[in-house]
Design a protein around this motif. Structure first.
Motif, PDB file in Angstrom:
ATOM      1  N   GLU A   1       0.824  -1.201   0.000  1.00 55.84           N
ATOM      2  CA  GLU A   1       0.000   0.000   0.000  1.00 55.84           C
ATOM      3  C   GLU A   1       0.865   1.260   0.000  1.00 55.84           C
ATOM      4  OE1 GLU A   1      -3.479   1.998   2.733  1.00 55.84           O
ATOM      5  OE2 GLU A   1      -2.992  -0.120   2.970  1.00 55.84           O
ATOM      6  N   LEU A   2       1.898   1.272   0.811  1.00 58.32           N
ATOM      7  CA  LEU A   2       2.821   2.407   0.840  1.00 58.32           C
ATOM      8  C   LEU A   2       3.558   2.536  -0.487  1.00 58.32           C
ATOM      9  CD1 LEU A   2       4.091   4.691   2.506  1.00 58.32           C
ATOM     10  CD2 LEU A   2       5.817   3.036   3.236  1.00 58.32           C
ATOM     11  N   PHE A   3       3.937   1.408  -1.069  1.00 62.46           N
ATOM     12  CA  PHE A   3       4.600   1.429  -2.375  1.00 62.46           C
ATOM     13  C   PHE A   3       3.680   2.014  -3.443  1.00 62.46           C
ATOM     14  CE2 PHE A   3       5.504  -0.758  -6.420  1.00 62.46           C
ATOM     15  CZ  PHE A   3       6.778  -0.255  -6.645  1.00 62.46           C
ATOM     16  N   PHE A   4       2.395   1.650  -3.408  1.00 63.67           N
ATOM     17  CA  PHE A   4       1.442   2.166  -4.377  1.00 63.67           C
ATOM     18  C   PHE A   4       1.233   3.667  -4.195  1.00 63.67           C
ATOM     19  CE2 PHE A   4      -2.913   2.736  -6.046  1.00 63.67           C
ATOM     20  CZ  PHE A   4      -2.681   2.296  -7.335  1.00 63.67           C
ATOM     21  N   TYR A   5       1.152   4.130  -2.940  1.00 63.66           N
ATOM     22  CA  TYR A   5       1.025   5.571  -2.683  1.00 63.66           C
ATOM     23  C   TYR A   5       2.235   6.333  -3.223  1.00 63.66           C
ATOM     24  CZ  TYR A   5      -2.843   4.805   0.572  1.00 63.66           C
ATOM     25  OH  TYR A   5      -4.028   4.472   1.133  1.00 63.66           O
ATOM     26  N   CYS A   6       3.419   5.812  -2.956  1.00 64.62           N
ATOM     27  CA  CYS A   6       4.643   6.473  -3.441  1.00 64.62           C
ATOM     28  C   CYS A   6       4.695   6.494  -4.957  1.00 64.62           C
ATOM     29  CB  CYS A   6       5.873   5.788  -2.873  1.00 64.62           C
ATOM     30  SG  CYS A   6       6.069   6.013  -1.102  1.00 64.62           S
ATOM     31  N   LEU A   7       4.244   5.412  -5.581  1.00 61.54           N
ATOM     32  CA  LEU A   7       4.225   5.357  -7.045  1.00 61.54           C
ATOM     33  C   LEU A   7       3.249   6.374  -7.624  1.00 61.54           C
ATOM     34  CD1 LEU A   7       5.344   3.759  -9.488  1.00 61.54           C
ATOM     35  CD2 LEU A   7       3.321   2.319  -9.292  1.00 61.54           C
ATOM     36  N   LEU A   8       2.089   6.534  -7.000  1.00 63.15           N
ATOM     37  CA  LEU A   8       1.114   7.519  -7.477  1.00 63.15           C
ATOM     38  C   LEU A   8       1.614   8.947  -7.290  1.00 63.15           C
ATOM     39  CD1 LEU A   8      -2.268   5.999  -6.329  1.00 63.15           C
ATOM     40  CD2 LEU A   8      -1.442   6.242  -8.652  1.00 63.15           C
ATOM     41  N   VAL A   9       2.228   9.225  -6.152  1.00 63.40           N
ATOM     42  CA  VAL A   9       2.759  10.575  -5.907  1.00 63.40           C
ATOM     43  C   VAL A   9       3.906  10.877  -6.868  1.00 63.40           C
ATOM     44  CG1 VAL A   9       4.003  11.982  -4.217  1.00 63.40           C
ATOM     45  CG2 VAL A   9       1.991  10.700  -3.525  1.00 63.40           C
ATOM     46  N   PHE A  10       4.774   9.890  -7.098  1.00 64.93           N
ATOM     47  CA  PHE A  10       5.877  10.071  -8.048  1.00 64.93           C
ATOM     48  C   PHE A  10       5.346  10.312  -9.457  1.00 64.93           C
ATOM     49  CE2 PHE A  10       8.962   8.193 -11.024  1.00 64.93           C
ATOM     50  CZ  PHE A  10      10.020   9.058 -10.794  1.00 64.93           C
ATOM     51  N   SER A  11       4.309   9.560  -9.865  1.00 62.01           N
ATOM     52  CA  SER A  11       3.718   9.745 -11.189  1.00 62.01           C
ATOM     53  C   SER A  11       3.074  11.118 -11.322  1.00 62.01           C
ATOM     54  CB  SER A  11       2.678   8.663 -11.461  1.00 62.01           C
ATOM     55  OG  SER A  11       3.247   7.405 -11.429  1.00 62.01           O
ATOM     56  N   LEU A  12       2.413  11.563 -10.261  1.00 58.15           N
ATOM     57  CA  LEU A  12       1.781  12.884 -10.301  1.00 58.15           C
ATOM     58  C   LEU A  12       2.821  13.987 -10.427  1.00 58.15           C
ATOM     59  CD1 LEU A  12      -0.930  14.407 -10.044  1.00 58.15           C
ATOM     60  CD2 LEU A  12      -0.468  14.557  -7.613  1.00 58.15           C
ATOM     61  N   PHE A  13       3.916  13.891  -9.673  1.00 59.01           N
ATOM     62  CA  PHE A  13       4.955  14.909  -9.766  1.00 59.01           C
ATOM     63  C   PHE A  13       5.672  14.869 -11.109  1.00 59.01           C
ATOM     64  CE2 PHE A  13       5.035  15.142  -4.974  1.00 59.01           C
ATOM     65  CZ  PHE A  13       4.474  16.405  -4.947  1.00 59.01           C
ATOM     66  N   CYS A  14       5.825  13.686 -11.692  1.00 63.53           N
ATOM     67  CA  CYS A  14       6.420  13.600 -13.035  1.00 63.53           C
ATOM     68  C   CYS A  14       5.521  14.271 -14.063  1.00 63.53           C
ATOM     69  CB  CYS A  14       6.667  12.151 -13.425  1.00 63.53           C
ATOM     70  SG  CYS A  14       8.058  11.403 -12.600  1.00 63.53           S
ATOM     71  N   GLY A  15       4.220  14.049 -13.954  1.00 65.36           N
ATOM     72  CA  GLY A  15       3.278  14.706 -14.863  1.00 65.36           C
ATOM     73  C   GLY A  15       3.278  16.212 -14.697  1.00 65.36           C
ATOM     74  N   LEU A  16       3.348  16.680 -13.457  1.00 63.20           N
ATOM     75  CA  LEU A  16       3.404  18.126 -13.216  1.00 63.20           C
ATOM     76  C   LEU A  16       4.704  18.736 -13.720  1.00 63.20           C
ATOM     77  CD1 LEU A  16       1.833  18.374  -9.661  1.00 63.20           C
ATOM     78  CD2 LEU A  16       0.870  19.202 -11.800  1.00 63.20           C
ATOM     79  N   LEU A  17       5.796  18.004 -13.582  1.00 65.67           N
ATOM     80  CA  LEU A  17       7.088  18.480 -14.083  1.00 65.67           C
ATOM     81  C   LEU A  17       7.073  18.617 -15.599  1.00 65.67           C
ATOM     82  CD1 LEU A  17      10.085  19.151 -13.355  1.00 65.67           C
ATOM     83  CD2 LEU A  17      10.545  16.749 -13.872  1.00 65.67           C
ATOM     84  N   VAL A  18       6.526  17.639 -16.279  1.00 62.66           N
ATOM     85  CA  VAL A  18       6.438  17.705 -17.740  1.00 62.66           C
ATOM     86  C   VAL A  18       5.493  18.821 -18.164  1.00 62.66           C
ATOM     87  CG1 VAL A  18       5.657  16.451 -19.782  1.00 62.66           C
ATOM     88  CG2 VAL A  18       7.081  15.311 -18.098  1.00 62.66           C
ATOM     89  N   PHE A  19       4.390  18.988 -17.439  1.00 64.08           N
ATOM     90  CA  PHE A  19       3.446  20.055 -17.784  1.00 64.08           C
ATOM     91  C   PHE A  19       4.080  21.431 -17.617  1.00 64.08           C
ATOM     92  CE2 PHE A  19       0.089  23.034 -16.399  1.00 64.08           C
ATOM     93  CZ  PHE A  19      -0.632  23.073 -17.578  1.00 64.08           C
ATOM     94  N   CYS A  20       4.865  21.611 -16.572  1.00 58.72           N
ATOM     95  CA  CYS A  20       5.490  22.915 -16.335  1.00 58.72           C
ATOM     96  C   CYS A  20       6.690  23.164 -17.249  1.00 58.72           C
ATOM     97  CB  CYS A  20       5.928  23.021 -14.887  1.00 58.72           C
ATOM     98  SG  CYS A  20       4.544  23.088 -13.735  1.00 58.72           S
ATOM     99  N   SER A  21       7.333  22.110 -17.722  1.00 51.56           N
ATOM    100  CA  SER A  21       8.549  22.309 -18.514  1.00 51.56           C
ATOM    101  C   SER A  21       8.298  22.386 -20.017  1.00 51.56           C
ATOM    102  CB  SER A  21       9.551  21.196 -18.221  1.00 51.56           C
ATOM    103  OG  SER A  21       9.041  19.959 -18.661  1.00 51.56           O
ATOM    104  N   THR A  22       7.208  21.827 -20.510  1.00 49.52           N
ATOM    105  CA  THR A  22       6.941  21.875 -21.957  1.00 49.52           C
ATOM    106  C   THR A  22       6.059  23.067 -22.270  1.00 49.52           C
ATOM    107  OG1 THR A  22       5.046  20.426 -21.701  1.00 49.52           O
ATOM    108  CG2 THR A  22       7.127  19.399 -22.269  1.00 49.52           C
ATOM    109  N   ARG A  23       6.644  24.023 -22.910  1.00 50.94           N
ATOM    110  CA  ARG A  23       5.886  25.201 -23.330  1.00 50.94           C
ATOM    111  C   ARG A  23       6.018  25.445 -24.821  1.00 50.94           C
ATOM    112  NH1 ARG A  23       4.581  28.914 -18.962  1.00 50.94           N
ATOM    113  NH2 ARG A  23       5.192  27.901 -17.034  1.00 50.94           N
TER     114      ARG A  23
END
Length: 101
Positions: free
Chosen positions: A6-28
């Motif tokens: 369960e903790l691994f799944f939470y960490c994976l979801l948070v990591f995926s969300l931050f990766c998506g936010l990073l790509v959204f903020c960096s691609t202009r």
């Protein structure tokens, strides 16, 4: 060896969300990359919502409503992309200006 899935799944979801936010903020440069990163963020939020609803024993109707709205949002984004390409010939965000409209 005990592994907390369960903790691994939470960490994976948070990591995926931050990766998506990073790509959204960096691609202009291109609108298509921005739309793809937004869709990735919506899918991560959907998976998180679905996991929480299943974990706490609630019905999945709210996740279906969320998925319906996210599909409508994706169709609207693609229609804006097609309109932009037809009018300007490319999807570069830098070629757009508020004064052109």
């Amino acid at each position: 060896m005990y592994l907390n899935y369960e903790l691994f799944f939470y960490c994976l979801l948070v990591f995926s969300l931050f990766c998506g936010l990073l790509v959204f903020c960096s691609t202009r440069s291109h609108l298509l990359l921005t739309l793809l990163s937004l869709e990735f963020i919506v899918l991560v939020i959907f998976l998180t919502l679905f996991y929480f609803l299943v974990f706490y024993g609630y019905e999945g109707y709210f996740s279906l409503i969320f998925l319906t709205f996210s599909v409508c949002e994706g169709a609207l984004g693609l229609s804006i992309l097609v309109s932009l390409i037809r009018c300007h010939g490319n999807d570069n965000i830098s070629s757009l200006s508020a004064l052109m409209w």
